[in-house]
Design a protein around this motif. Structure first.
Motif, PDB file in Angstrom:
ATOM      1  N   VAL A   1       0.857  -1.176   0.000  1.00 46.36           N
ATOM      2  CA  VAL A   1       0.000   0.000   0.000  1.00 46.36           C
ATOM      3  C   VAL A   1       0.899   1.233   0.000  1.00 46.36           C
ATOM      4  O   VAL A   1       1.779   1.359   0.857  1.00 46.36           O
ATOM      5  CB  VAL A   1      -0.911   0.029   1.238  1.00 46.36           C
ATOM      6  N   MET A   2       0.702   2.102  -0.971  1.00 47.73           N
ATOM      7  CA  MET A   2       1.566   3.283  -1.083  1.00 47.73           C
ATOM      8  C   MET A   2       0.783   4.560  -0.816  1.00 47.73           C
ATOM      9  O   MET A   2      -0.399   4.670  -1.129  1.00 47.73           O
ATOM     10  CB  MET A   2       2.199   3.346  -2.462  1.00 47.73           C
ATOM     11  N   TYR A   3       1.491   5.517  -0.232  1.00 51.32           N
ATOM     12  CA  TYR A   3       0.907   6.834   0.007  1.00 51.32           C
ATOM     13  C   TYR A   3       2.018   7.865  -0.091  1.00 51.32           C
ATOM     14  O   TYR A   3       3.045   7.737   0.577  1.00 51.32           O
ATOM     15  CB  TYR A   3       0.257   6.872   1.394  1.00 51.32           C
ATOM     16  N   LEU A   4       1.849   8.858  -0.926  1.00 49.61           N
ATOM     17  CA  LEU A   4       2.839   9.908  -1.128  1.00 49.61           C
ATOM     18  C   LEU A   4       4.248   9.364  -1.338  1.00 49.61           C
ATOM     19  O   LEU A   4       5.208   9.856  -0.759  1.00 49.61           O
ATOM     20  CB  LEU A   4       2.841  10.863   0.060  1.00 49.61           C
ATOM     21  N   GLY A   5       4.365   8.345  -2.153  1.00 54.81           N
ATOM     22  CA  GLY A   5       5.676   7.827  -2.506  1.00 54.81           C
ATOM     23  C   GLY A   5       6.313   6.904  -1.495  1.00 54.81           C
ATOM     24  O   GLY A   5       7.457   6.505  -1.659  1.00 54.81           O
ATOM     25  N   ARG A   6       5.590   6.606  -0.424  1.00 56.09           N
ATOM     26  CA  ARG A   6       6.150   5.709   0.591  1.00 56.09           C
ATOM     27  C   ARG A   6       5.329   4.445   0.689  1.00 56.09           C
ATOM     28  O   ARG A   6       4.120   4.461   0.454  1.00 56.09           O
ATOM     29  CB  ARG A   6       6.140   6.389   1.959  1.00 56.09           C
ATOM     30  N   LEU A   7       5.986   3.371   1.090  1.00 55.22           N
ATOM     31  CA  LEU A   7       5.254   2.165   1.421  1.00 55.22           C
ATOM     32  C   LEU A   7       4.670   2.349   2.806  1.00 55.22           C
ATOM     33  O   LEU A   7       5.391   2.636   3.762  1.00 55.22           O
ATOM     34  CB  LEU A   7       6.194   0.960   1.432  1.00 55.22           C
ATOM     35  N   MET A   8       3.373   2.217   2.951  1.00 52.73           N
ATOM     36  CA  MET A   8       2.755   2.337   4.265  1.00 52.73           C
ATOM     37  C   MET A   8       2.520   0.971   4.877  1.00 52.73           C
ATOM     38  O   MET A   8       2.504   0.812   6.081  1.00 52.73           O
ATOM     39  CB  MET A   8       1.411   3.068   4.170  1.00 52.73           C
TER      40      MET A   8
ATOM     41  N   GLY B   1       6.032 -11.443   8.147  1.00 49.85           N
ATOM     42  CA  GLY B   1       5.903 -10.991   6.762  1.00 49.85           C
ATOM     43  C   GLY B   1       4.992  -9.801   6.564  1.00 49.85           C
ATOM     44  O   GLY B   1       4.694  -9.426   5.444  1.00 49.85           O
ATOM     45  N   HIS B   2       4.538  -9.186   7.636  1.00 51.87           N
ATOM     46  CA  HIS B   2       3.615  -8.060   7.536  1.00 51.87           C
ATOM     47  C   HIS B   2       4.317  -6.797   8.033  1.00 51.87           C
ATOM     48  O   HIS B   2       4.636  -6.688   9.208  1.00 51.87           O
ATOM     49  CB  HIS B   2       2.363  -8.367   8.379  1.00 51.87           C
ATOM     50  N   LEU B   3       4.564  -5.865   7.111  1.00 49.26           N
ATOM     51  CA  LEU B   3       5.278  -4.648   7.474  1.00 49.26           C
ATOM     52  C   LEU B   3       4.319  -3.474   7.509  1.00 49.26           C
ATOM     53  O   LEU B   3       3.401  -3.388   6.700  1.00 49.26           O
ATOM     54  CB  LEU B   3       6.387  -4.351   6.459  1.00 49.26           C
ATOM     55  N   MET B   4       4.553  -2.567   8.441  1.00 50.05           N
ATOM     56  CA  MET B   4       3.661  -1.420   8.556  1.00 50.05           C
ATOM     57  C   MET B   4       4.427  -0.194   9.015  1.00 50.05           C
ATOM     58  O   MET B   4       5.405  -0.304   9.746  1.00 50.05           O
ATOM     59  CB  MET B   4       2.546  -1.747   9.550  1.00 50.05           C
ATOM     60  N   ARG B   5       3.950   0.965   8.572  1.00 50.58           N
ATOM     61  CA  ARG B   5       4.569   2.222   8.949  1.00 50.58           C
ATOM     62  C   ARG B   5       3.547   3.020   9.760  1.00 50.58           C
ATOM     63  O   ARG B   5       2.791   3.807   9.226  1.00 50.58           O
ATOM     64  CB  ARG B   5       4.952   2.979   7.673  1.00 50.58           C
ATOM     65  N   CYS B   6       3.509   2.757  11.079  1.00 47.37           N
ATOM     66  CA  CYS B   6       2.537   3.438  11.914  1.00 47.37           C
ATOM     67  C   CYS B   6       3.025   3.459  13.366  1.00 47.37           C
ATOM     68  O   CYS B   6       3.688   2.540  13.825  1.00 47.37           O
ATOM     69  CB  CYS B   6       1.186   2.728  11.846  1.00 47.37           C
TER      70      CYS B   6
END
Lengths: 677, 290
Positions: A567-574, A652-657
């Motif tokens: 899932v991408m948002y503003l050029g980053r992987l979220m 295997g699940h990565l998140m940026r939060c």
């Protein structure tokens, strides 16, 4: 505006519309009858070429010059449109009917400021300029344009697509029309924007009690927006009824087939192929003596090809034009589901690896950060789905893999070896391994070249084949994309959208590629064609273990095809993880919002999460977490100040939060349960 | 599976489209009238002086005979039949103008493809150069070149052709810009095609229509330019029966108001031919732009 409160807003009876082509009348609509009651919203659904838009045009007599109403009547507010004089017609269009079309960019005059255009709705009715401008501003406020004053002074091109569509809706509603015709009003918009526009229409309809005719190919949108629906096929209404009844208990084989084509309810490629509708829409103007759907119907009996079935009343306003409507739900599958997919082995080395990929475009002295630190891998034979709103960097990522866009920082590796950033510097074998299937099959094929020429050239460049071996491979290739051999000398203009896309897929597969970028390969196609193309892609993957980088805004399609999703948002992987995990949650707040935006056929389920405002400019991405400006789960200052890292939250699940995974799980489960209850 | 048998009627759709376009052309009055006018002059250009009522070079004693008498369009100062000279005069123009046009289109297409396809510094430098050339009046460039290279039909063709190149290249460049970002061009690059292949095999066939229209428009201008240059004495030389030359030889006689026929008829010949060509251009444009 209604003086005559008893008649429905729109009443169409036995409408016949013909187009004159090469000296012959071709019938496009046959005895179409339906009505839109006051305050009701009625959906007209069908695939391209079935006559939806013709109906919309006929209602306000906007048919092209070769089109003509041959029979039947169209009454708006009790007035027979067919018999109106030019002057009366102009008044009808000015006062009683509002129309919103698919492309807001072309519905607005690019040379006139928004305020002036909206005000025109009032000035044509004799309102003075100054007052018209005030009323225009009020109209813009009604469609929830926060900054109406400044929007008034802008030109259409300075607004986003969603904003333009709001302006068009404002203009359509400003005259308080008896009937509002919406022809695919959200088709060109992002899922999140679409959801907002649909919410807006729903809200306004409640407020103004406008009668709405909603035309769409998207059954999910119709399910969300309409009370009753008519299913149009080859110019005939084949089924009609309340939306829930028709979608949950379809009684016409065409409706059943359409519903089965849609990947929904979490269906995935390892569950098997999608069902399809065999055959093709009859040519315009061809009138079979019996049922229009007979030659594509698995329930067909002799009577179907002889006598047109009547519109059978099934009770509760539900009707179907089928002799065997009781068996419609047991329609045999047209495509067998069985399919064996080889498992993806992620213990081996990945096929493609993105290493901290960054891309900055320079534009008008600004730096647009299209990609920022994207790291991901794709293994042989797997599909990585790429989702996000437009402007999130999906296409830039795919293009830097292909070598069309040179990344500013970072690198792409293929089979463990770094790829030259520029296509011209890559070896022919690297080029062969990475191919693409484009979104629009019309522009993807050279319209002056025949199918043979297109494929032979690809075989020559990508497989180094010429002469007899090339001709043999050409036949294999056409066979493997299920393209009949007689099309070999056809030009693209002679092929339908689905057939063109098959040629494009065959071209991509000419050199046995290891990864194919699929850039929205089915979004320009009808659902029944989409199902066939998705099946084809899955089959090719099963046979050849080709990896896909699959970009789509249709989350149902992505879910069907993908093993993992980014899932991408503003050029980053979220967020990045196995498809099931990303979809079922706990997911990133942005993913959560994306998923909630999609109108589904089954309806309900998720509570709509509104994303505040528009996607921020990539020239000045927000500080901290880039999503904090729109996040509904923002925890506090930390989100504004500190960008969370992309970390593995579970296998295997990565998140940026910043929110811990368990907290997300708790947050996302509770309101979801409440909403469904 | 699903890719079975759509209508067989689709089979010959390309040839149908072509026939359809041809029919539209035949139905277009503009085009038909243009073809008739141009056809008339082409006919006389081909047969030349063999079918004219008199020998266009034959000098008789009836000098400056009025028209509508024995000599239908009168005679000039040397007693030559104006009608014959006008009819035979088509040959020169219709040799030089089409050849110059072909040269200009060929060169302009190549320049346009290169500038449109590569963009960037190639485009910028060539385009600025073209702007500079276009800023000079055509006749001035042509006259300068002819003076430098000497007068001959070959020089005339080359000069007009070269002067046309930058003009044509602009049209072609615009058409290329619309095509170069289409996906089929990307697809070609993504299978490792080199630039010349992409330009000439992929893009060129798709921009034939605007080039054809441009060619007819250029032909009209070429005819005009040829007439202008011969009038100024830089084209065909006396005693050739050329229209521009005829006007040049006789326009001094116009002053008194008499002897108008020696100038009017060659002038009309130029005008009708140019109008005919432009009518064809208009007709083509209407049909091809759809």
């Amino acid at each position: 505006m209604s003086e005559n409160g008893s008649s429905p807003a729109l009443q169409i009876r036995d409408l016949d519309v013909v187009y004159r082509v090469r000296g012959r009348d071709r019938q496009v609509l046959r005895e179409v009858s339906f009505s839109v009651g006051r305050g009701e919203s009625y959906g007209l659904v069908g695939e391209s070429g079935c006559g939806k838009s013709t109906a919309a045009l006929a209602i306000v007599r906007y048919l092209p010059r070769n089109g003509r109403v041959r029979g039947g009547s169209i009454e708006i507010d009790g007035k027979d449109v067919v018999r109106l004089s030019e002057g009366q017609l102009r008044r009808l269009r000015a006062n009683d009917v509002g129309m919103v079309y698919q492309n807001p960019g072309t519905a607005l005059n690019p040379a006139i400021r928004v305020g002036g255009q909206v005000a025109e709705v009032f000035t044509v009715r004799g309102v003075e300029r100054k007052e018209a401008m005030e009323r225009a501003q009020a109209a813009l406020k009604k469609v929830q344009i926060a900054d109406a004053g400044s929007v008034m002074h802008r030109y259409p091109h300075q607004l986003s697509g969603g904003m333009q569509q709001r302006v068009v809706i404002a203009m359509a509603l400003a005259k308080d029309p008896t009937l509002l015709i919406l022809d695919e009003p959200t088709t060109g918009l992002d899922a999140t924007v679409e959801a907002e526009v649909l919410d807006l229409i729903e809200h306004l309809q409640g407020e103004f009690h406008t009668s709405v005719l909603f035309i769409s190919h998207n059954l999910g949108v119709i399910a969300k927006m309409c009370e009753r629906v008519g299913v149009l096929y080859a110019g005939r209404v084949v089924e009609e009824g309340p939306v829930e009844t028709v979608l949950q208990d379809p009684r016409h084989p065409y409706t059943v087939g359409l519903l089965r084509c849609i990947p929904r309810g979490g269906v995935r490629k390892d569950h098997g192929r999608l069902d399809t509708i065999p055959g093709f829409l009859p040519n315009i103007g061809e009138a079979p003596p019996g049922c229009v759907f007979a030659d594509r119907c698995a329930l067909v009996q002799e009577i179907c090809t002889q006598d047109e079935p009547p519109l059978e009343q099934l009770g509760g306003l539900h009707s179907s034009r089928c002799y065997f409507h009781e068996q419609a739900r047991e329609l045999p599958r047209a495509t067998a589901a069985n399919l064996v997919l080889p498992a993806v082995d992620r213990t081996t080395a990945p096929l493609v690896q993105f290493e901290e990929l960054g891309k900055v475009f320079r534009q008008h002295g600004q730096s647009i950060h299209a990609l920022t630190g994207v790291s991901a891998a794709i293994w042989p034979g797997e599909t990585l789905g790429l989702v996000g709103e437009s402007g999130s960097g999906k296409t830039t990522l795919a293009r830097s893999l292909l070598g069309i866009v040179e990344p500013t920082t970072g690198a792409v590796e293929l089979d463990g070896r770094p790829l030259a950033p520029r296509l011209g510097r890559r070896t022919q074998s690297e080029i062969r391994k990475l191919q693409i299937v484009f979104q629009n099959p019309d522009s993807a094929l050279n319209r002056r070249h025949s199918v043979r020429r297109i494929l032979r050239r690809a075989l020559k460049k990508l497989a180094n084949l010429t002469g007899k071996p090339a001709e043999d491979r050409l036949k294999d290739l056409m066979h493997s994309v299920r393209l009949a051999e007689r099309y070999v000398s056809a030009r693209p203009s002679q092929l339908s959208g689905g057939l063109k896309q098959r040629v494009a897929i065959a071209r991509a597969f000419a050199g046995e590629p290891e990864l194919v970028v699929c850039d929205e390969p089915t979004s320009a196609l009808d659902v029944s064609v989409q199902a066939a193309i998705l099946n084809l892609l899955v089959e090719l993957q099963a046979q050849r273990r080709t990896a896909y980088l699959f970009i789509s805004h249709d989350l149902g399609v992505v879910r069907y095809l993908s093993d993992r999703i980014a899932v991408m948002y503003l050029g980053r992987l979220m967020e990045l993880g196995p498809a099931a995990v990303v979809f079922d949650g706990p997911h990133h707040p942005y993913t959560e919002a994306l998923l909630s935006a999609v109108p589904t056929v089954d309806g309900g389920g998720r509570e709509r999460i509104r994303l505040e405002g528009e996607i921020p400019s990539a020239a000045e991405p927000p500080s901290g977490c880039v999503f904090h400006t729109r996040c509904h789960r923002k925890v506090g200052e930390v989100c504004e100040l500190e960008e969370p890292p992309l970390v593995e939250v579970e296998g295997g699940h990565l998140m940026r939060c910043h929110i811990p995974i368990d907290e997300l799980r708790r947050l996302q489960l509770v309101p979801g349960e409440v909403a469904t209850a | 599976m699903t890719a079975i048998a759509p209508a067989i009627a689709q089979r010959s759709e390309v040839s149908v489209a072509r026939r359809e376009r041809l029919r539209a052309l035949v139905r277009s009055k503009t085009f038909v009238v243009g073809v008739l006018i141009v056809g008339w002059w082409v006919f006389w250009a081909v047969v030349g002086s063999s079918l004219t009522p008199h020998d266009p070079l034959d000098q008789t004693s009836s000098v400056l005979a009025r028209p509508f008498g024995h000599y239908w369009l009168g005679t000039d100062t040397l007693g030559r039949d104006v009608l014959s000279r006008v009819l035979a005069g088509a040959t020169g123009v219709l040799k030089v103008a089409p050849l110059a046009t072909v040269l200009g289109i060929a060169g302009g297409t190549v320049i346009g493809l290169v500038t449109g396809y590569f963009r960037g510094i190639v485009d910028d430098s060539i385009s600025r150069l073209i702007d500079a050339v276009l800023a000079l009046p055509l006749i001035v460039i042509a006259v300068t070149a002819i003076v430098a290279l000497g007068t001959s039909l070959g020089t005339l063709i080359v000069v007009i052709g070269v002067v046309f190149m930058p003009i044509v290249s602009r049209t072609v460049r615009a058409a290329v810009l619309a095509e170069r970002d289409l996906d089929y061009v990307q697809a070609a690059k993504l299978r490792g095609e080199h630039a010349p292949y992409v330009m000439f095999v992929e893009i060129l066939p798709n921009i034939v229509a605007p080039i054809v229209v441009e060619a007819t428009v250029r032909l009209g201008y070429a005819i005009f330019t040829v007439a202008g240059l011969t009038f100024l004495g830089f084209g065909l030389q006396p005693p050739a029966p050329d229209w521009g030359l005829q006007i040049a030889e006789n326009y001094a006689l116009l002053a008194g108001g008499s002897y108008w026929w020696t100038v009017l008829f060659p002038g009309l010949a130029i005008a009708t031919l140019v109008i005919g060509v432009n009518l064809i251009a208009d007709g083509l444009q209407q049909v091809l732009d759809r």
